[in-house]
Design an enzyme around this catalytic site. Structure first.
Site, PDB file in Angstrom:
ATOM      1  N   GLY A  43       0.540  -1.537   0.094  1.00  0.00           N
ATOM      2  CA  GLY A  43      -0.193  -0.034   0.152  1.00  0.00           C
ATOM      3  C   GLY A  43       1.496   0.781  -0.081  1.00  0.00           C
ATOM      4  O   GLY A  43       1.826   1.216   0.470  1.00  0.00           O
ATOM      5  N   GLN A  48       3.115   9.849   1.135  1.00  0.00           N
ATOM      6  CA  GLN A  48       4.758   8.959   1.523  1.00  0.00           C
ATOM      7  C   GLN A  48       5.180   9.307  -0.372  1.00  0.00           C
ATOM      8  O   GLN A  48       6.407   9.334   0.078  1.00  0.00           O
ATOM      9  CB  GLN A  48       3.969   7.893   1.306  1.00  0.00           C
ATOM     10  CG  GLN A  48       3.727   7.726   2.703  1.00  0.00           C
ATOM     11  CD  GLN A  48       3.670   5.622   2.495  1.00  0.00           C
ATOM     12  OE1 GLN A  48       2.625   5.359   2.112  1.00  0.00           O
ATOM     13  NE2 GLN A  48       4.160   5.175   2.964  1.00  0.00           N
ATOM     14  N   CYS A  96       6.404   0.084   7.235  1.00  0.00           N
ATOM     15  CA  CYS A  96       5.680   1.378   6.170  1.00  0.00           C
ATOM     16  C   CYS A  96       7.027   1.844   5.468  1.00  0.00           C
ATOM     17  O   CYS A  96       7.886   1.978   6.184  1.00  0.00           O
ATOM     18  CB  CYS A  96       5.577   2.119   6.512  1.00  0.00           C
ATOM     19  SG  CYS A  96       5.314   3.779   6.217  1.00  0.00           S
ATOM     20  N   LEU A  97       6.946   1.906   4.992  1.00  0.00           N
ATOM     21  CA  LEU A  97       7.998   2.447   2.579  1.00  0.00           C
ATOM     22  C   LEU A  97       8.640   3.532   4.144  1.00  0.00           C
ATOM     23  O   LEU A  97       9.220   4.149   3.610  1.00  0.00           O
ATOM     24  CB  LEU A  97       7.315   2.629   2.728  1.00  0.00           C
ATOM     25  CG  LEU A  97       7.227   1.566   1.348  1.00  0.00           C
ATOM     26  CD1 LEU A  97       5.503   1.557   0.090  1.00  0.00           C
ATOM     27  CD2 LEU A  97       7.945  -0.148   1.272  1.00  0.00           C
ATOM     28  N   HIS A 138      -3.931   1.130   7.750  1.00  0.00           N
ATOM     29  CA  HIS A 138      -2.473   1.828   7.885  1.00  0.00           C
ATOM     30  C   HIS A 138      -3.464   3.098   7.075  1.00  0.00           C
ATOM     31  O   HIS A 138      -2.559   4.212   7.560  1.00  0.00           O
ATOM     32  CB  HIS A 138      -1.860   0.684   7.592  1.00  0.00           C
ATOM     33  CG  HIS A 138      -0.365   1.640   7.185  1.00  0.00           C
ATOM     34  ND1 HIS A 138       0.740   0.646   7.955  1.00  0.00           N
ATOM     35  CD2 HIS A 138       0.013   2.019   6.320  1.00  0.00           C
ATOM     36  CE1 HIS A 138       1.642   1.838   8.007  1.00  0.00           C
ATOM     37  NE2 HIS A 138       1.984   2.650   6.792  1.00  0.00           N
ATOM     38  N   GLU A 139      -3.502   2.512   5.622  1.00  0.00           N
ATOM     39  CA  GLU A 139      -3.171   4.160   5.073  1.00  0.00           C
ATOM     40  C   GLU A 139      -3.691   4.912   5.145  1.00  0.00           C
ATOM     41  O   GLU A 139      -3.882   6.518   4.565  1.00  0.00           O
ATOM     42  CB  GLU A 139      -3.437   3.044   2.921  1.00  0.00           C
ATOM     43  CG  GLU A 139      -2.464   2.110   2.386  1.00  0.00           C
ATOM     44  CD  GLU A 139      -0.815   2.483   3.466  1.00  0.00           C
ATOM     45  OE1 GLU A 139      -0.815   3.498   2.733  1.00  0.00           O
ATOM     46  OE2 GLU A 139      -0.102   2.055   2.833  1.00  0.00           O
ATOM     47  N   HIS A 142      -2.217   6.860   7.336  1.00  0.00           N
ATOM     48  CA  HIS A 142      -1.270   8.676   5.870  1.00  0.00           C
ATOM     49  C   HIS A 142      -2.376   9.602   5.340  1.00  0.00           C
ATOM     50  O   HIS A 142      -1.729  10.971   6.388  1.00  0.00           O
ATOM     51  CB  HIS A 142      -0.672   7.598   4.785  1.00  0.00           C
ATOM     52  CG  HIS A 142       0.417   7.259   5.686  1.00  0.00           C
ATOM     53  ND1 HIS A 142       1.063   7.380   6.196  1.00  0.00           N
ATOM     54  CD2 HIS A 142       0.603   5.738   5.406  1.00  0.00           C
ATOM     55  CE1 HIS A 142       2.633   6.577   6.200  1.00  0.00           C
ATOM     56  NE2 HIS A 142       1.792   5.682   5.985  1.00  0.00           N
TER      57      HIS A 142
HETATM   58 NI    NI Z   1       2.837   3.557   6.056  1.00  0.00          NI
END
Ligand code: NI
Length: 186
Positions: A43, A48, A96-97, A138-139, A142
């Site tokens: 995701g 991000q 998380c990226l 989670h997304e 963000h």
């Molecule tokens: Ni993340």
């Protein structure tokens, strides 16, 4: 297109809804899928990649072996509206990226109702459970300026404090292109 890392202020802002005339939205969605696949994520949310707009891409299929609800779930979520439904809280590791090299247990109720628009602005709604619901939550966080490390327990947060500081200060290695917090100019 780099992934913005922990410490960058764009990750802490509340993102704005997308209008139907948003320029080149389909190209942006395609670019976000590319970034997500290159960095082996399931995701990615627009903050991000430095854009405070309410757009998420998800391809949960790599997690399907142990989470059948993730099978063939590839989607773009525009202006999602999320409601957490009743259920037992479940604790699972998340990464998380934007926070490379870490994964920490997060407790969430894995039962949600989600309304969203796809990239053609068609409306959808669905109840989701399990790991798919976790990815969406989670997304969605963000878009609200929330990171999963905000949701871990205080002892774990203490334990990873130094690692988080290293990321915020530009001292980390990453296999995909990244953008550090601005005052480090990398
Ligand atoms: Ni993340």
């Amino acid at each position: 297109m780099p992934v913005y890392l922990y410490g960058h202020p764009v990750l802490r802002k509340k993102s704005l809804p997308i209008e139907a005339d948003y320029p080149d939205l389909k190209q942006l969605v395609a670019d976000m899928f590319d970034v997500m696949y290159e960095s082996e994520g399931v995701g990615l949310a627009a903050p991000q990649i430095g854009k405070n707009i309410r757009l998420i891409v998800i391809d949960a299929d790599p997690a399907a072996e142990h989470n059948p609800e993730c099978k063939d779930r590839k989607m773009a979520l525009i202006n999602p509206e999320l409601t957490v439904l009743d259920g037992e809280p479940v604790t699972r590791d998340e990464g998380c990226l934007s926070v490379p090299g870490l994964s920490e247990p997060v407790t969430r109720v894995e039962h949600i109702h989600l309304k969203w628009l796809d990239e053609d602005f068609n409306a959808h709604e669905e109840e989701m459970t399990g790991f798919l619901s976790r990815i969406v939550q989670h997304e969605f966080d963000h878009l609200e300026g929330i990171l999963y490390v905000d949701r871990i327990n205080i002892l774990r947060k203490q334990f990873i404090r130094k690692k988080l500081a290293n990321i915020a200060e530009g001292r980390t290695r990453c296999s995909y292109p990244v953008k550090y917090a601005p005052h480090h100019g990398k």
